[in-house]
Design a protein around this motif. Structure first.
Motif, PDB file in Angstrom:
ATOM      1  N   LYS A 141       0.071  22.029 -54.298  1.00  0.00           N
ATOM      2  CA  LYS A 141      -1.034  21.881 -55.306  1.00  0.00           C
ATOM      3  C   LYS A 141      -2.194  22.597 -55.100  1.00  0.00           C
ATOM      4  O   LYS A 141      -2.979  23.566 -55.462  1.00  0.00           O
ATOM      5  CB  LYS A 141      -2.207  20.788 -55.307  1.00  0.00           C
ATOM      6  N   GLU A 142      -2.384  23.047 -53.716  1.00  0.00           N
ATOM      7  CA  GLU A 142      -3.342  24.182 -53.113  1.00  0.00           C
ATOM      8  C   GLU A 142      -3.036  26.211 -53.801  1.00  0.00           C
ATOM      9  O   GLU A 142      -3.541  26.430 -54.576  1.00  0.00           O
ATOM     10  CB  GLU A 142      -3.252  24.546 -52.020  1.00  0.00           C
ATOM     11  N   CYS A 143      -1.614  25.564 -53.837  1.00  0.00           N
ATOM     12  CA  CYS A 143      -0.721  27.299 -53.684  1.00  0.00           C
ATOM     13  C   CYS A 143      -1.104  27.357 -55.903  1.00  0.00           C
ATOM     14  O   CYS A 143      -1.039  28.706 -55.883  1.00  0.00           O
ATOM     15  CB  CYS A 143       0.297  27.543 -53.020  1.00  0.00           C
ATOM     16  N   ILE A 144      -0.293  26.232 -56.373  1.00  0.00           N
ATOM     17  CA  ILE A 144      -0.803  26.569 -57.914  1.00  0.00           C
ATOM     18  C   ILE A 144      -1.608  26.793 -58.358  1.00  0.00           C
ATOM     19  O   ILE A 144      -2.332  26.928 -59.148  1.00  0.00           O
ATOM     20  CB  ILE A 144       0.039  24.993 -58.546  1.00  0.00           C
ATOM     21  N   CYS A 145      -3.210  26.247 -57.556  1.00  0.00           N
ATOM     22  CA  CYS A 145      -4.443  25.685 -57.838  1.00  0.00           C
ATOM     23  C   CYS A 145      -4.443  27.434 -57.734  1.00  0.00           C
ATOM     24  O   CYS A 145      -5.675  27.603 -58.486  1.00  0.00           O
ATOM     25  CB  CYS A 145      -5.140  25.397 -57.423  1.00  0.00           C
ATOM     26  N   TRP A 146      -4.171  28.123 -57.192  1.00  0.00           N
ATOM     27  CA  TRP A 146      -4.863  29.423 -56.658  1.00  0.00           C
ATOM     28  C   TRP A 146      -3.820  30.162 -57.838  1.00  0.00           C
ATOM     29  O   TRP A 146      -4.334  31.198 -58.236  1.00  0.00           O
ATOM     30  CB  TRP A 146      -5.219  29.741 -55.270  1.00  0.00           C
ATOM     31  N   VAL A 147      -2.625  30.179 -58.068  1.00  0.00           N
ATOM     32  CA  VAL A 147      -2.423  30.637 -58.912  1.00  0.00           C
ATOM     33  C   VAL A 147      -3.340  30.883 -60.116  1.00  0.00           C
ATOM     34  O   VAL A 147      -3.459  32.040 -61.462  1.00  0.00           O
ATOM     35  CB  VAL A 147      -0.616  30.788 -59.599  1.00  0.00           C
ATOM     36  N   ALA A 148      -3.557  29.716 -60.732  1.00  0.00           N
ATOM     37  CA  ALA A 148      -4.513  29.007 -62.141  1.00  0.00           C
ATOM     38  C   ALA A 148      -5.649  30.361 -61.678  1.00  0.00           C
ATOM     39  O   ALA A 148      -6.255  30.401 -63.034  1.00  0.00           O
ATOM     40  CB  ALA A 148      -4.704  27.573 -62.218  1.00  0.00           C
ATOM     41  N   LYS A 149      -6.062  30.567 -60.694  1.00  0.00           N
ATOM     42  CA  LYS A 149      -7.056  31.433 -60.803  1.00  0.00           C
ATOM     43  C   LYS A 149      -7.404  32.707 -60.522  1.00  0.00           C
ATOM     44  O   LYS A 149      -7.787  33.808 -60.224  1.00  0.00           O
ATOM     45  CB  LYS A 149      -7.975  30.710 -59.625  1.00  0.00           C
ATOM     46  N   GLY A 150      -5.927  33.456 -61.013  1.00  0.00           N
ATOM     47  CA  GLY A 150      -5.149  34.866 -60.587  1.00  0.00           C
ATOM     48  C   GLY A 150      -4.649  35.277 -59.959  1.00  0.00           C
ATOM     49  O   GLY A 150      -4.644  36.654 -59.350  1.00  0.00           O
ATOM     50  N   LYS A 151      -5.396  34.632 -58.289  1.00  0.00           N
ATOM     51  CA  LYS A 151      -4.811  35.318 -56.872  1.00  0.00           C
ATOM     52  C   LYS A 151      -3.176  35.799 -56.754  1.00  0.00           C
ATOM     53  O   LYS A 151      -2.348  34.782 -57.640  1.00  0.00           O
ATOM     54  CB  LYS A 151      -4.841  34.082 -55.967  1.00  0.00           C
ATOM     55  N   SER A 152      -2.380  35.923 -55.963  1.00  0.00           N
ATOM     56  CA  SER A 152      -1.238  36.867 -55.919  1.00  0.00           C
ATOM     57  C   SER A 152      -0.833  35.620 -54.893  1.00  0.00           C
ATOM     58  O   SER A 152      -1.268  35.259 -54.079  1.00  0.00           O
ATOM     59  CB  SER A 152      -1.460  38.034 -55.385  1.00  0.00           C
ATOM     60  N   SER A 153       0.524  36.315 -54.035  1.00  0.00           N
ATOM     61  CA  SER A 153       1.070  35.239 -52.622  1.00  0.00           C
ATOM     62  C   SER A 153       0.244  35.782 -52.085  1.00  0.00           C
ATOM     63  O   SER A 153       0.431  34.969 -51.061  1.00  0.00           O
ATOM     64  CB  SER A 153       2.658  35.463 -52.736  1.00  0.00           C
ATOM     65  N   TRP A 154       0.032  37.127 -51.873  1.00  0.00           N
ATOM     66  CA  TRP A 154      -0.846  37.724 -50.657  1.00  0.00           C
ATOM     67  C   TRP A 154      -2.015  36.676 -50.310  1.00  0.00           C
ATOM     68  O   TRP A 154      -1.589  37.029 -49.243  1.00  0.00           O
ATOM     69  CB  TRP A 154      -0.580  39.535 -50.824  1.00  0.00           C
ATOM     70  N   ASP A 155      -2.160  37.091 -51.349  1.00  0.00           N
ATOM     71  CA  ASP A 155      -3.920  36.505 -51.124  1.00  0.00           C
ATOM     72  C   ASP A 155      -4.479  35.035 -51.387  1.00  0.00           C
ATOM     73  O   ASP A 155      -4.969  35.231 -50.684  1.00  0.00           O
ATOM     74  CB  ASP A 155      -4.998  36.618 -53.107  1.00  0.00           C
ATOM     75  N   ILE A 156      -3.286  34.567 -51.932  1.00  0.00           N
ATOM     76  CA  ILE A 156      -3.222  32.594 -51.440  1.00  0.00           C
ATOM     77  C   ILE A 156      -2.957  32.658 -49.928  1.00  0.00           C
ATOM     78  O   ILE A 156      -2.989  31.732 -49.303  1.00  0.00           O
ATOM     79  CB  ILE A 156      -1.889  32.572 -52.162  1.00  0.00           C
ATOM     80  N   GLY A 157      -1.944  33.770 -49.840  1.00  0.00           N
ATOM     81  CA  GLY A 157      -1.288  33.598 -47.771  1.00  0.00           C
ATOM     82  C   GLY A 157      -2.865  33.574 -46.750  1.00  0.00           C
ATOM     83  O   GLY A 157      -2.756  32.665 -46.018  1.00  0.00           O
ATOM     84  N   ALA A 158      -3.195  35.263 -47.074  1.00  0.00           N
ATOM     85  CA  ALA A 158      -4.379  34.796 -47.013  1.00  0.00           C
ATOM     86  C   ALA A 158      -5.208  33.927 -46.896  1.00  0.00           C
ATOM     87  O   ALA A 158      -6.068  33.618 -45.702  1.00  0.00           O
ATOM     88  CB  ALA A 158      -4.988  36.613 -47.641  1.00  0.00           C
ATOM     89  N   ILE A 159      -5.690  33.533 -48.324  1.00  0.00           N
ATOM     90  CA  ILE A 159      -6.535  32.344 -47.868  1.00  0.00           C
ATOM     91  C   ILE A 159      -6.461  31.137 -47.244  1.00  0.00           C
ATOM     92  O   ILE A 159      -6.884  30.879 -46.569  1.00  0.00           O
ATOM     93  CB  ILE A 159      -7.302  31.988 -50.031  1.00  0.00           C
ATOM     94  N   LEU A 160      -5.355  30.477 -47.145  1.00  0.00           N
ATOM     95  CA  LEU A 160      -4.747  29.246 -46.407  1.00  0.00           C
ATOM     96  C   LEU A 160      -4.264  29.484 -44.879  1.00  0.00           C
ATOM     97  O   LEU A 160      -3.381  28.726 -44.885  1.00  0.00           O
ATOM     98  CB  LEU A 160      -3.228  28.856 -47.527  1.00  0.00           C
ATOM     99  N   GLY A 161      -3.956  30.937 -44.676  1.00  0.00           N
ATOM    100  CA  GLY A 161      -3.490  31.106 -43.175  1.00  0.00           C
ATOM    101  C   GLY A 161      -2.099  31.176 -43.055  1.00  0.00           C
ATOM    102  O   GLY A 161      -1.476  30.447 -42.383  1.00  0.00           O
TER     103      GLY A 161
END
Length: 107
Positions: free
Chosen positions: A47-67
């Motif tokens: 859910k966290e990852c898909i939520c960030w996808v919905a905000k337009g973030k890349s996989s790299w960005d999501i990884g950095a945000i979530l650690g």
């Protein structure tokens, strides 16, 4: 004024109409309206990852945000896509939002 008997009701001793009780709706109608059975369950991380996808973030960005690693993010998104029956990440985000699984404004 008395109503005409249309064959759906019977007249009682008082001359009034006595209607038969309504039947339960057909099972196919009840099953079609039961949307909760068709909503897949996503893990918190999916859910966290898909939520960030919905905000337009890349996989790299999501990884950095979530650690977590970019590859881990891609794995979670891929699993969520499979559960949601979609062919790409944005379609998965849209469907998850429509089903109420995510709320992008709270990411």
């Amino acid at each position: 004024m008395q109503k005409a008997n249309s064959g759906h009701a019977s007249t009682g001793a008082t001359g009034g109409l006595a209607y038969a009780p309504l039947r339960d709706p057909p099972k196919c109608v009840v099953k079609c309206l039961d949307l909760s059975a068709d909503v897949p369950s996503l893990t918190a991380r999916e859910k966290e990852c898909i939520c960030w996808v919905a905000k337009g973030k890349s996989s790299w960005d999501i990884g950095a945000i979530l650690g977590i690693s970019e590859y881990a993010v891609e794995h979670y998104i891929k699993i969520a896509m499979k559960k949601l029956g979609t062919g790409n990440r944005m379609a998965a985000a849209k469907k998850a939002k429509q089903l109420g699984l995510i709320e992008p404004q709270f990411c």
